[in-house]
Design an enzyme around this catalytic site. Structure first.
Site, short mmCIF file in Angstrom:
data_model
loop_
_atom_site.label_atom_id
_atom_site.label_comp_id
_atom_site.label_asym_id
_atom_site.label_seq_id
_atom_site.Cartn_x
_atom_site.Cartn_y
_atom_site.Cartn_z
N GLU A 156 31.34 -37.71 31.21
CA GLU A 156 32.01 -38.67 32.10
C GLU A 156 31.13 -39.91 32.15
O GLU A 156 29.98 -39.85 32.58
CB GLU A 156 32.21 -38.06 33.48
CG GLU A 156 33.18 -38.82 34.36
CD GLU A 156 32.50 -39.95 35.11
OE1 GLU A 156 32.66 -41.11 34.67
OE2 GLU A 156 31.81 -39.67 36.09
N CYS A 178 31.27 -43.81 40.06
CA CYS A 178 31.99 -44.13 38.83
C CYS A 178 33.45 -44.43 39.11
O CYS A 178 34.11 -45.10 38.33
CB CYS A 178 31.86 -42.99 37.83
SG CYS A 178 32.30 -41.38 38.50
#
Length: 968
Positions: free
Chosen positions: A728, A762
């Site tokens: 990720e 994020c």
């Protein structure tokens, strides 16, 4: 005569005085006004009711007949909406600017404005005065409430207070023949009103309330304090009780507060208020209402997995209301009861109780909402009772949310007013309310029920976490050395809120450490592989239980080591627990595999572990992401080498220690799981490229992730498998705000998504794409809300924006901001504390779509506002980056919502809510493009990345026979 008999007699008299000549549903076939038609249709058609009220909610944002007519068609011309013939003809037109479309738009606007005027006493003081004078001539008193937008900033909070100061001055200039009264809400006096930040909230709200009460005392105006959502109740009561016990206000009797009968705690609250007012020595008004936020409270409690604060059945609320009515009237010598209801039964019961207790007429009053029960109010006045009318005032459009609440109340199946209009049998209307609370919990609609976050509105909860912070602070500065790590090479982990404070010293791993750990893992892997699935699942559940038992301590460690504010750290503990329990649940499904048997042959599809895995964790979610990646690999039978981020190395050591201890308790070798804190550039490549490693799970920067992806793809000597990479890598996430958006929601959601945890997520919003028709009011409110955020140490409960992670991040952001100022328009930049790694929230506007601020992940509290002409351009700009992680849309236009779902490039799309805080099992998290590779964390297929599927086919036919059914 018994109390019930007297209630029935009084009720019959009130019903007779308020009996309508015809039912509303019968009148709808006649020549009613459009506003009355809308209400009648909403009562008769449930599907229309929902869509119609959604359309009305949207009207304040729509300009021009074209937009209004377009939204009429999008909301009402749907298969599931049953349209009355007249309404069907009204919306079936072609062309938004056609005469039919303009007529439809004007008809709807006029009807809704007429409806609003039935519930709002005026849009300016001249209109208000005229209405209030009419109310006074009818023998009633009044309380005045100002409608308006949500208070999102200190500018708006000060404006709210000033409006009331001005209103009281205007009221004092008129001889009303009674004491004028205003009703206010405490949460509107402070934009950061929060039970967690109790001390700060008390100080700020008390200042405003003190100013208001002083002015009211000078002018001779009474003040009543409304009650809002349940989460504010305890703090609201605590603040008011403290203020009204102060010497300056203790003798004031022209003040009041509110109790909501639908709350399960309401009886205890009333009894506490009675004791409090006795000790105070001077009465206050206690307004008893049933409550206006039932749906919201139920939804919120179910979403958060908290106990339901309200009664589930309307009849239970009504029964509780009658109990509280008696309790208040029994104590009329100490307080002034105000019985607020439109239900004839409830008012008749109050009259009967007052008579039975010989309560003087001057010692209590009835209350009704303006526009809701005028015949009942008139009937009560004619019988000599005191009646006060609650009167909202303000502009019609900002008051639309209030209108929606009134329409919902009027058209609900359980509404007394609706039942009255529909000619419900009068004996049923006056029947004693039955206590009907179910004993079983509400049914769960989720397949996985997550862990509740802490409800900081509960008494004592904030103090519990503050005590944990104090306890953890006493442990700072210790040295942590895991197996294989050096006692000589130590890393100092510091508090980003106060870098002079060393959280702990961590022994670092090197090349030798890596090889020793892999050697142990290779020995342990055959044992762990053969360990039954159930035993591995039990390990995850034990990890979850340990985390739950130590929640406050984990919150404290995260607040101190990575600067995460208390509420966000608490949510991270919940997420870590959920990963454990969810992956255990998913592993149970994997264990079963699949059977594809046929006659004479079995086909068994099963899963086996991949082997040794490397988990490289980030610092921004040091607990949840670490635990999630580690437990997914462990439960599927893989040995794990865990490298925490340097900035969160103490938390990483603590995770390693307690998981290792639990594995040892199972009698398994230490090599099943090993922590390897160290410098990423030093040991990271060694772990990734080692031939014994089967997979790498990584969360972090795009640069490092791409490097890992490339390194893992290289086949090295001794390697007999291809490595799996689950990565990720972040995002450049955008929220679109279109012209139909609820700006209250949009501003609040963007601020939370952009500046929560100082933008170090994020999933954070770093771009907000706004249609030019609304960009000015949006940006003004956006900055005002941002300027009101509290910046400070993460351990301070009042903090909403803490520090960035370290000096490197601080310097990088400060340099980038300074360069951006030379080419972009700065909306505002919050000053940051001098001590600590702080960067104040910063907003730039009119940012070009190709500017570095609109393309590169800055990972900090910096927001780019991009102006677009229309929704088509908004979608194009949103999709114009290399990332595809999260995205958001604030819109009340159905076609825009549908297009966003189909066209926006993001792994997680959030509509009309913030874009951070994905929940395990509810919103599996992960993106595509350059935002990462692999299945979504917390999703049903995440564990498949850590196993290899295997099919075993066996011919079970022997010498012409097989174990089959004897009969066909």
């Amino acid at each position: 005569m018994s109390l019930e008999a007297r209630t029935q007699t009084l009720g019959q008299a009130l019903l007779a005085a308020t009996r309508p000549g015809r039912s509303l549903l019968a009148q709808m076939r006649e020549q009613l006004q459009w506003d009355e038609k809308l209400l009648a249709w909403a009562m008769e058609h449930p599907g229309l009711r929902t869509q119609l009220f959604r359309l009305i909610d949207t009207l304040p944002a729509l300009t021009g007949s074209g937009e209004i007519s377009r939204h009429m068609q999008e909301y009402l011309d749907q298969p599931e909406v049953e349209l009355p013939e007249l309404l069907k003809h009204l919306i079936h037109f072609t062309g938004r600017e056609s005469l039919a479309a303009k007529t439809a738009a004007q008809t709807l606007t006029t009807a809704v404005s007429t409806l609003a005027r039935k519930y709002i006493v005026g849009e300016n003081f001249a209109q208000v005065r005229h209405t209030l004078e009419r109310i006074r001539r009818q023998g009633m008193t009044f309380t005045l409430d100002i409608l308006g937008e949500a208070v999102l900033s200190e500018t708006e909070a000060q404006g709210y207070l000033q409006k009331y100061l001005d209103l009281m001055t205007q009221l004092a200039g008129v001889d009303w023949g009674c004491v004028p009264q205003v009703s206010v809400k405490l949460s509107a006096f402070y934009s950061q009103f929060d039970p967690l930040a109790e001390r700060t909230t008390r100080i700020r709200v008390t200042q405003a309330v003190t100013q208001l009460l002083r002015k009211a005392g000078e002018l001779g105006v009474a003040v009543h304090f409304d009650m809002e959502q349940y989460k504010y109740k305890n703090l609201t009561l605590a603040i008011l009780q403290e203020v009204l016990l102060a010497d300056e206000f203790r003798s004031r009797t022209d003040v009041g507060l509110t109790v909501q009968a639908y709350l399960q705690e309401s009886e205890a609250d009333v009894r506490e208020l009675v004791d409090w007012v006795k000790s105070r020595g001077y009465p206050v008004t206690v307004r008893l209402v049933k409550g206006a936020y039932w749906d919201q409270e139920v939804i919120w409690a179910q979403q958060k997995h908290w106990p339901l604060p309200v009664y589930r059945r309307k009849s239970s609320t009504d029964a509780n209301y009658e109990k509280l009515t008696r309790l208040l009237l029994e104590n009329h010598r100490y307080l002034y009861p105000a019985i607020g209801s439109h239900n004839v039964r409830s008012q008749a019961h109050a009259l009967a109780v007052a008579e039975a207790l010989a309560v003087p007429l001057s010692a209590w009053e009835s209350q009704v909402l303006y526009g809701m029960a005028a015949p009942l109010a008139k009937a009560l006045v004619e019988r000599g009772y005191q009646v006060r009318m609650y009167c909202p005032y303000g502009e019609l459009l900002p008051g639309m949310s209030y209108l929606i609440r009134r329409l919902l109340e009027n058209t609900a199946n359980t509404s007394f007013l609706r039942q009255r209009l529909e000619k419900t049998d009068e004996s049923a209307l006056l029947a004693p309310p039955a206590w009907a609370e179910p004993t079983t919990p509400l049914p769960q609609i989720e397949s996985f029920v997550g862990t509740p976050d802490t409800n900081f509105a509960e008494p004592g909860k904030p103090e519990q976490f503050l005590a944990a912070i104090t306890q953890v602070k006493s442990q700072l500065g210790q040295t942590y050395v895991l197996p294989h790590c050096s006692t000589e090479r130590l890393l100092d982990s510091v508090n980003p809120s106060n870098p002079t404070e060393v959280i702990g010293r961590v022994g670092l791993a090197d090349a030798t450490s890596v090889q020793q750990a892999i050697d142990l893992a290779q020995k342990a892997q055959p044992v762990w592989r053969q360990t039954p699935w159930q035993q591995r699942m039990d390990l995850l559940l034990k990890i979850a239980d340990r985390l739950a038992a130590q929640r406050p301590e984990w919150v404290a460690w995260m607040a101190l080591e990575v600067g995460k504010p208390i509420r966000e750290a608490d949510a991270e503990v919940s997420e870590a627990i959920d990963f454990c329990r969810y992956y255990a649940q998913m592993a149970e499904q994997l264990e079963r595999g699949h059977n594809y048997d046929v006659w004479g042959e079995t086909n068994r599809y099963r899963y086996q572990p991949k082997g040794i895995g490397v988990v490289i964790a980030p610092w921004n979610y040091p607990l949840a992401i670490s635990v999630g990646m580690v437990t997914a690999a462990l439960v599927t039978g893989n040995c794990v080498l865990y490298k925490p981020a340097e900035q969160s190395s103490v938390i990483g050591c603590k995770i390693s220690q307690f998981i290792t201890d639990l594995i040892a308790d199972l009698g398994l070798p230490a090599g099943v799981f090993q922590g390897l804190p160290g410098w990423g550039e030093e040991i990271g490549p060694l772990l990734v490229t080692h031939p014994a490693v089967h997979f790498i799970t990584f969360t972090g920067s795009r640069q490092v992730g791409c490097q890992i992806y490339a390194q893992a793809a290289q086949l090295v000597p001794g390697q007999t498998h291809l490595k799996r990479v689950v990565a990720e890598l972040g995002g450049k996430n955008a929220i679109i705000v279109d012209a139909s958006a609820d700006l209250d929601q949009a501003v609040q959601g963007v601020v939370q998504s952009a500046f929560g945890y100082a933008g170090q997520k994020c999933s954070a919003c770093s771009r907000v794409i706004v249609l030019e028709s609304i960009i000015q009011p949006f940006v003004e409110r956006l900055w005002a809300a941002t300027a009101s955020l509290v910046i400070g140490a993460a351990t301070d409960p009042a903090t909403t924006v803490g520090p960035v992670i370290d000096a490197v991040a601080q310097e990088r952001l400060q340099t980038a901001i300074a360069q951006a100022k030379q080419r972009l328009t700065l909306v505002g930049e919050r000053p940051a504390p001098a001590m600590g790694y702080f960067v104040g929230p910063t907003i730039f506007t009119d940012v070009p779509p190709d500017d570095p601020l609109a393309q590169e992940e800055w990972f900090g509290p910096v927001l780019a506002v991009l102006r677009v002409a229309d929704f088509d351009q908004a979608v194009q700009v949103a999709n114009g980056t290399d990332y595809a992680l999260t995205g958001g849309l604030y819109s009340r236009t159905p076609s825009h919502i549908q297009r966003a779902a189909e066209e926006l490039a993001c792994g997680n799309l959030y509509i009309n809510r913030g874009i951070t805080g994905a929940l395990v099992g509810r919103q599996p998290f992960g993106g595509f493009k350059l935002s990462g590779v692999g299945s979504k964390a917390g999703g049903p297929d995440y564990l498949l990345q850590f196993v290899d599927p295997k099919v075993v086919t066996e011919n079970i036919q022997r010498q012409g026979f097989a174990p089959v059914a004897e009969e066909l």
